[in-house]
Design a protein around this motif. Structure first.
Motif, PDB file in Angstrom:
ATOM      1  N   PHE A 136       0.705  -1.165  -0.126  1.00  0.00           N
ATOM      2  CA  PHE A 136      -0.171   0.057  -0.087  1.00  0.00           C
ATOM      3  C   PHE A 136       1.014   1.226  -0.037  1.00  0.00           C
ATOM      4  O   PHE A 136       0.410   2.193  -0.691  1.00  0.00           O
ATOM      5  CB  PHE A 136      -0.829  -0.082   1.282  1.00  0.00           C
ATOM      6  N   GLU A 168      -5.244   2.341  -2.922  1.00  0.00           N
ATOM      7  CA  GLU A 168      -6.463   1.289  -2.417  1.00  0.00           C
ATOM      8  C   GLU A 168      -7.347   0.282  -3.329  1.00  0.00           C
ATOM      9  O   GLU A 168      -7.346  -0.760  -2.851  1.00  0.00           O
ATOM     10  CB  GLU A 168      -7.751   2.359  -2.087  1.00  0.00           C
ATOM     11  N   THR A 227      -4.319  -2.479  -3.517  1.00  0.00           N
ATOM     12  CA  THR A 227      -4.241  -3.380  -2.534  1.00  0.00           C
ATOM     13  C   THR A 227      -5.353  -4.435  -2.467  1.00  0.00           C
ATOM     14  O   THR A 227      -5.383  -5.520  -2.105  1.00  0.00           O
ATOM     15  CB  THR A 227      -4.140  -2.458  -1.174  1.00  0.00           C
ATOM     16  N   CYS A 234      -6.805  -4.170   2.723  1.00  0.00           N
ATOM     17  CA  CYS A 234      -6.676  -2.826   2.362  1.00  0.00           C
ATOM     18  C   CYS A 234      -7.474  -2.043   3.491  1.00  0.00           C
ATOM     19  O   CYS A 234      -6.698  -1.067   3.831  1.00  0.00           O
ATOM     20  CB  CYS A 234      -7.520  -2.677   1.042  1.00  0.00           C
TER      21      CYS A 234
END
Length: 434
Positions: free
Chosen positions: A253, A301, A304, A313
């Motif tokens: 991320f 976002e 992930t 996430c």
């Protein structure tokens, strides 16, 4: 955009093509059965491989059928590296890696419906073939002068390392894969990175020789570069892998969240499945308010979630916010918190000392006197709580999960203290930059 070639071009995903007009017609007349190969030369795929998987996903969503090839045979050899021979891994290791790679590819493709994906392994059609059969049925169709002219081979021939016959023969095996998939599945397109162009076209050349009149294609995606000159998919701590045990979802991320403003528009086009309008809006947001990092966050976002799932996430998003005072640190699960703190400077200690000592020891400030000034100016935080006394000593009850303290100087400078029964490397703290 309904034309898949136009979409791939807009996204910057076509670097090379055997015949773009013919390929466009093939898609228009479709559906096209296509394949991309992945060799198990490591226990996980990485971000460079993700470019290929997501390109396959786009083409499947446009109505075409993907074949995902994990090379149980070619993985035993490996394509030529730029500067040295590959290490040959044991067959049982390669077989285990085949299954791990399949498990990373399969969730990103659709295995239902009229254009259902198929996973294949080139060991299925090579393991029973004798050397004589291979030389007679495949080798006779390749010309050595053409093989040595290909960039990957020529570069090695001109190096001190040279090239073994094993790696030299790799392009024959990849060419045979394309021929076999053409015969078994009607596969007429192979995709891959542009650095593999010599291997990609070995397949089209072989099919043209043994299947007169066949219309087959190759498409090469560009190698992705970063504006700062560093290699895409690499960080100070190493390669960004798809396996969560090798690169944590938090680190994954953060890679996207920390993307350079100069790169994020390109990354959005290559990796995101948002519409053209949404991507262009995020590009405008980056130009107008770069400090908000809206494009980076959207990309982090989306990817992930795609690679690691919505729950992971959500966990790493919560951790990312909590570390900077926008959420409850105590609510983070141990694995996510540990993964997050492994990405920042941290020190191991056997017992807690004064806050100013901890700040200096972990490197958040240059000295204890600087730590005292930070406290006095109101810029020192422990677990998101402002430190008001210069002689403050954290209580063991403040340790998150009985182990961690999160230190912060100002809004953005983070570090961590890990309390253990025994420090790594002997007395004192083991300070590690993340």
């Amino acid at each position: 955009m309904t034309d898949i070639v136009d979409e791939l071009k807009w996204r910057g995903l076509i670097a090379l093509s055997t015949d773009e007009d013919a390929l466009r017609k093939a898609f228009a007349d479709g559906p096209v059965t296509f394949y991309c190969g992945f060799d198990p030369t490591a226990p996980s795929l990485h971000l460079g491989n993700l470019v290929q998987i997501l390109t396959m996903r786009r083409m499947q969503r446009a109505g075409n059928r993907p074949l995902g090839l994990v090379g149980g045979a070619t993985g035993l050899i490996g394509d030529p590296k730029p500067n040295s021979e590959r290490t040959l891994n044991a067959p049982e290791v390669v077989a285990a890696w085949v299954e791990r790679l399949r498990g990373q590819i399969e969730p990103l493709l659709d295995f239902d419906g009229p254009n259902a994906a198929v996973m294949v392994n080139n060991l299925d059609w090579t393991q029973g073939m004798s050397a004589i059969e291979f030389l007679r049925d495949v080798g006779k169709h390749f010309r050595v002068n053409k093989m040595i002219a290909k960039e990957a081979v020529a570069r090695r021939l001109n190096s001190d390392a040279g090239i073994s016959y094993t790696e030299f023969s790799y392009q024959l095996l990849q060419g045979m894969d394309y021929l076999e998939l053409y015969r078994r599945y009607g596969c007429t397109l192979q995709t891959g990175g542009s650095d593999q162009w010599g291997n990609l076209t070995s397949g089209t050349d072989l099919i043209h020789r043994v299947e007169p009149g066949a219309q087959v294609h190759a498409l090469g995606t560009p190698l992705i570069t970063k504006a700062d000159g560093t290699k895409f998919g690499k960080t100070e701590s190493g390669t960004i892998w798809l396996d969560p045990a090798m690169t944590t979802p938090y680190a994954f991320f953060q890679f996207w969240l920390n993307a350079d403003d100069r790169d994020v528009a390109k990354f959005l086009r290559i990796f995101s499945f948002r519409s053209r309008e949404e991507i262009e809006e995020l590009e405008r947001a980056t130009e107008e308010r770069p400090q908000a990092r809206a494009a980076q966050r959207a990309l982090a976002e989306e990817l992930t979630t795609l690679v690691h799932g919505a729950d992971q996430c959500a966990a790493v998003t919560a951790a990312s916010k909590a570390l900077f005072g926008q959420g409850e640190l105590a609510g983070l699960d141990p694995a996510t918190l540990t993964a997050a703190l492994s990405e920042v400077p941290h020190a191991r200690v056997t017992e807690l000392g004064p806050v100013v000592d901890l700040f200096a020891e972990v490197g958040l400030v240059a000295s204890k006197s600087a730590a005292r000034r930070t406290v006095k100016e109101g810029g020192a935080y422990v677990n998101n709580v402002k430190v008001t006394a210069e002689d403050a000593v954290p209580d063991p009850s403040e340790l998150l999960h009985g182990r961690w303290l999160v230190l912060r100087r100002g809004k953005r400078n983070l570090a961590a203290i890990e309390v253990t029964d025994e420090t790594a490397g002997g007395p004192g703290a083991d300070v590690t930059g993340g």
